[in-house]
Design an enzyme around this catalytic site. Structure first.
Site, PDB file in Angstrom:
ATOM      1  CD1 TRP A 181     109.762 -44.542  54.663  1.00 46.64           C
ATOM      2  CD2 TRP A 181     110.370 -42.770  53.475  1.00 46.64           C
ATOM      3  NE1 TRP A 181     108.722 -43.664  54.677  1.00 46.64           N
ATOM      4  CE2 TRP A 181     109.067 -42.563  53.959  1.00 46.64           C
ATOM      5  CE3 TRP A 181     110.974 -41.766  52.686  1.00 46.64           C
ATOM      6  CZ2 TRP A 181     108.337 -41.404  53.686  1.00 46.64           C
ATOM      7  CZ3 TRP A 181     110.237 -40.631  52.414  1.00 46.64           C
ATOM      8  CH2 TRP A 181     108.940 -40.452  52.900  1.00 46.64           C
ATOM      9  CE  LYS A 216     105.702 -45.574  41.471  1.00 48.78           C
ATOM     10  NZ  LYS A 216     104.492 -44.824  41.080  1.00 48.78           N
ATOM     11  CB  CYS A 244     114.537 -49.005  52.357  1.00 50.03           C
ATOM     12  SG  CYS A 244     114.310 -48.297  53.983  1.00 50.03           S
TER      13      CYS A 244
HETATM   14  O1  M6R Z   1     102.416 -50.455  43.863  1.00 52.91           O
HETATM   15  P1  M6R Z   1     100.957 -50.451  44.206  1.00 52.91           P
HETATM   16  O2  M6R Z   1     100.082 -50.240  43.026  1.00 52.91           O
HETATM   17  O3  M6R Z   1     100.535 -51.645  44.992  1.00 52.91           O
HETATM   18  O4  M6R Z   1     100.788 -49.178  45.144  1.00 52.91           O
HETATM   19  C1  M6R Z   1      99.547 -48.898  45.740  1.00 52.91           C
HETATM   20  C2  M6R Z   1      99.525 -47.501  46.288  1.00 52.91           C
HETATM   21  O5  M6R Z   1     100.498 -47.339  47.288  1.00 52.91           O
HETATM   22  C3  M6R Z   1      99.759 -46.445  45.195  1.00 52.91           C
HETATM   23  O6  M6R Z   1      98.833 -46.557  44.171  1.00 52.91           O
HETATM   24  C4  M6R Z   1      99.661 -45.024  45.803  1.00 52.91           C
HETATM   25  O7  M6R Z   1      98.361 -44.768  46.217  1.00 52.91           O
HETATM   26  C5  M6R Z   1     100.146 -43.989  44.779  1.00 52.91           C
HETATM   27  N1  M6R Z   1     101.039 -43.055  45.403  1.00 52.91           N
HETATM   28  C6  M6R Z   1      99.058 -43.212  44.183  1.00 52.91           C
HETATM   29  O8  M6R Z   1      99.508 -42.264  43.267  1.00 52.91           O
END
Ligand code: M6R
Length: 605
Positions: A74, A600, A2
Site C-alpha cells: 500500500w 484495514k 502492507c
Molecule cells: O483496528 P482499529 O479498531 O484500531 O481501527 C480503527 C479504525 O481505523 C477503523 O475502525 C476504521 O474506522 C474502520 N474502517 C471503520 O469501519
C-alpha cells in the site's frame, strides 16, 4: 495496508505464499510480489502493480522452491508501480526483502549507500534494506541483519531471504506486527496472525527489537543484542474458517451475519450464574480510579463514545473520549489515578498505539479492548478485554464494533459492581438483557430485505443525514461512517437537537434522513425533531422500538427494533445501518470489502 507472508518447509512455497497474499489482499493493496529460492534456479522474484491475478499470471510454471516471502503493498514512499512493489533486492540479486512500515532515515542511508556504489531501482524507503544487508554480509545473514537494523530508524516488520543461505528466513520487528506460525517442520511468517490459522494454532509473536531465524528445524529468536530469547508459544483459539467467506458474497455481509455468534463469544464465561460480571482479565486495582480516558480511532472511537454514556451512567466515573490522533497533542490531564481505555479491533493502529504510549508516560493504568490476541495494543496494555469477534476481513468494521460495545458494557457493569453504584437488582436486570442480545440481533438481521429496499432508494442520492440524541447520536455517527466508507456517499450525522442550528439548511425535498429513536427519555424531543425535518421536505426513515406508534405515523418508513433496555440499544440499532451501508454499496457498484483509499489497519500516524 502492507502485508507480509513467508514460508519455509517441505511443501512448495508458491501456493502457500499466494494463499497468504489472497488473505492479505482483502485489507487493501496496490501491488504484490513474491520471492522464492528455487531448488534449481536460485532466487526468483515476481512482482506486479494491480490485482493479484496479474501477479499470478506472471508466475511461470516450474517454480519449485520450498522457501519464500511475499508482500502486498500500500504505497507510502513511491507511487504504485511494478518497480516499487516488494520484494526488493540488492545489487547482486542475492538478497530479497519485504517490509511493512516506514524507514524514517531512508534518505540519509540511501545517500550513503549510493556513495558506496550501490544502485537503486525504486522510489521506496524499503530498498535501503537489501543494500544494507548486502553491504554488511560477511557469511552470516543474522549478523548482517543485526548490523542493518542497528542503522535503521522508524518502524517496521521485515523478512529477509538470501541465496547465500537458502535454508533460512530472517525476520525482524520494530513497531509493526509480525508472527510466526509453528507447524510440523513448516513455519509460516505473517504480519497478521489470521494468515497462519489454516496451518497451525501455535504462534510466536515477535516483540519489538526481536530477530527470528527460521529454518526447517525450528525458530530461534534473538534480542537486539543478538542474545537468544526464550519465547512463549501463543495458542490462538480462532477458527481458521472464520477468515474465509463461507458461502457469502462478501466478507462484510458474512461478518454482519456473524454478529449473534460474536456477541455470544464476547459474553461467554463473563457472566456468573448469580448474574454478576466476572472479568478476571481486569487485573487492575480499580478502586482509586478518578477518571477514565478512552482513546480510539474510527469505528472504535464510536464504540468509545457509547462506552462513555454507559460508564458514566453505571459506574459514575467521569469519562473523556479522545480521537487517538488528537490525544497526544492536547497534553491531556492523565495521571496515575486515570484509567486509560484503549479500543482497537486490530490492536495495531499507529495513532492508538502512540496514544497508549503517551498515557503510559503520564503514569496512567491502561486497559485495552481489542480483538487481536498478541497485537501490540494487547501486549502493551496492563490488562486486556478481548472481544473475541474472530478475524474481521472486510475493511468496514461491523462485528468488531458490536463486540467492542459489549466490552464497554461489561467493563461498566464490572466497575458499577466494584464501586456499588448500582443496586444489585438493576445489575441483574441489565445482565439478563445483555444475554438476550444475540437472539435480538438475529431478529434484526431477519429484516435485511426491508433494509435492502431502502438502500436501493438511497443509492440514487449523493447526500444523506443521520440524526439522533444521546446514545442514538453516537450510533448515527457510526451509521454515517459506514455509509461513507462503503458507498462513497456523502453522509453526515447530527445530534438531532443541533441540526436546526445550521445544517438543516442542506435539507432539500426528498433527501434521505435516517432517524434513530431508541432512547425513551428523549422520545418526545425526537418526535419534534423528525417533524421539523419532514417540514423541510426530508424523507425520514426511523429506527424505533417495537410497539412505538407515534413515530411510525410521523416518519415515512420505520424499522422496528426488539424491546431492549435503552442502555444496550446501540447493539441493535447499528445492525440496520450496517446492512444499509452494505446494500447501498452493492447498489452503487462499489467494492464492498475493499473500499477505495482505505486499509484495514492504519499503521501510519
Ligand atoms: O483496528 P482499529 O479498531 O484500531 O481501527 C480503527 C479504525 O481505523 C477503523 O475502525 C476504521 O474506522 C474502520 N474502517 C471503520 O469501519
Amino acid at each position: 495496508m502492507c502485508g507480509i507472508t513467508g514460508y519455509i518447509g517441505r511443501e512448495q512455497a508458491v501456493p502457500v505464499l499466494m494463499r497468504g497474499l489472497t488473505d492479505l489482499a482483502v485489507r487493501g493493496y496496490d501491488s504484490a510480489g513474491i520471492a522464492v529460492l528455487d531448488d534449481n534456479a536460485g532466487l526468483r522474484l515476481e512482482k506486479s502493480e494491480g490485482k493479484l491475478e496479474r501477479l499470478q499470471a506472471r508466475l511461470a510454471d516450474g517454480w519449485s522452491g520450498r522457501i519464500g516471502i511475499g508482500h502486498t503493498r500500500w504505497a507510502t514512499h513511491g507511487r504504485p508501480a511494478d518497480v516499487n512493489a516488494h520484494p526488493h533486492t540488492d545489487c547482486s540479486g542475492k538478497f530479497a526483502v519485504v517490509h511493512n512500515g516506514i524507514i524514517e532515515n531512508h534518505q540519509t542511508l540511501r545517500n550513503w549507500l549510493v556513495k558506496e556504489g550501490h544502485q537503486f531501482l525504486s522510489e521506496t524507503d524499503t530498498e535501503v534494506l537489501p543494500h544494507l544487508v548486502e553491504h554488511f554480509y560477511q557469511g552470516n545473514l543474522l549478523a548482517a541483519v543485526g548490523e542493518t537494523i542497528a542503522r535503521v530508524e522508524g518502524f517496521y516488520a521485515v523478512a529477509f531471504m538470501s541465496a547465500h543461505e537458502p535454508d533460512r528466513l530472517v525476520a525482524v520487528r520494530r513497531g509493526s506486527p509480525l508472527a510466526i506460525g509453528l507447524g510440523q517442520n513448516a513455519y509460516y511468517l505473517a504480519s497478521d496472525i489470521s494468515l497462519v490459522l489454516p496451518y497451525t494454532r501455535k504462534v510466536y509473536v515477535l516483540d519489538d527489537g526481536e530477530i527470528a531465524v527460521i529454518t526447517r528445524d525450528g525458530v530461534q529468536v534473538y534480542n537486539r543484542d543478538l542474545q537468544l530469547v526464550d519465547k512463549e508459544i501463543l495458542q490462538v483459539d480462532w477458527e481458521g474458517e472464520t477468515a474465509e467467506k463461507g458461502g457469502f458474497e462478501h466478507f462484510m455481509l458474512k461478518e454482519i451475519c456473524e454478529q449473534p455468534q460474536a456477541l455470544k463469544n464476547v459474553l461467554s464465561g463473563r457472566i456468573l450464574p448469580d448474574g454478576t460480571i466476572k472479568l478476571d482479565e481486569v487485573k487492575l486495582d480499580v478502586r482509586g480510579i478518578r477518571k477514565i480516558s478512552i482513546v480510539a480511532c474510527g469505528t472504535a472511537y464510536h464504540a468509545g463514545l457509547v462506552a462513555k454514556h454507559v460508564l458514566e451512567t453505571l459506574a459514575r466515573i467521569p469519562v473523556e473520549v479522545d480521537l487517538a490522533s488528537e490525544f497526544r497533542y492536547r497534553n491531556p490531564l492523565v495521571d496515575k489515578d486515570t484509567l486509560v481505555v484503549v479500543i482497537s479491533q486490530s490492536g495495531e493502529t499507529a495513532d492508538t498505539l502512540v496514544a497508549l504510549r503517551e498515557a503510559r508516560k503520564k503514569g496512567a493504568r491502561i486497559l485495552a479492548i481489542t480483538n487481536v490476541v498478541g497485537s501490540s495494543v494487547a501486549r502493551e496494555a496492563d490488562a486486556v478485554i478481548f472481544t473475541r469477534a474472530g478475524p474481521e476481513m472486510a475493511i468496514a468494521s461491523t462485528k468488531a464494533y458490536v463486540t467492542q460495545l459489549v466490552g464497554g458494557y461489561l467493563l461498566s457493569l464490572y466497575l458499577a459492581q466494584a464501586r456499588g453504584t448500582v443496586p444489585v437488582e438493576r445489575i441483574n436486570a441489565l445482565v439478563r438483557a445483555l444475554q438476550h442480545l444475540p437472539a435480538q440481533v438475529e431478529t434484526v438481521l431477519a429484516q435485511a430485505p426491508l433494509v435492502k429496499q431502502w438502500a436501493e432508494r438511497l443509492a440514487g442520492w449523493e447526500d444523506a443525514f443521520f440524526i439522533g440524541r444521546g446514545m442514538d447520536y453516537v450510533v448515527a455517527l457510526e451509521g454515517a461512517l459506514k455509509l461513507k466508507e462503503t458507498s462513497y456517499l456523502h453522509a453526515e450525522a447530527h445530534a438531532a437537537g443541533e441540526f436546526k442550528h445550521g445544517s438543516v439548511a442542506l435539507v432539500k425535498p426528498g433527501i434521505p434522513v435516517i432517524a434513530l429513536c431508541t432512547q425513551e427519555h428523549i422520545r418526545e424531543k425526537m418526535v419534534n425533531n423528525i417533524k421539523a425535518v419532514k417540514a423541510c421536505g426530508a424523507y425520514v426513515t426511523a429506527l424505533v422500538p417495537e410497539g412505538e406508534r407515534e413515530m411510525a405515523a410521523v416518519a415515512d418508513e420505520v424499522l422496528y427494533l426488539p424491546a431492549i433496555d435503552p442502555l444496550w440499544a446501540a447493539v441493535l440499532s447499528v445492525v440496520p445501518l450496517q446492512l444499509l451501508a452494505y446494500y447501498t454499496s452493492l447498489a452503487r457498484g462499489c467494492n464492498v470489502d475493499q473500499p477505495r483509499n482505505l486499509t484495514k489497519s492504519v499503521m501510519v500516524e
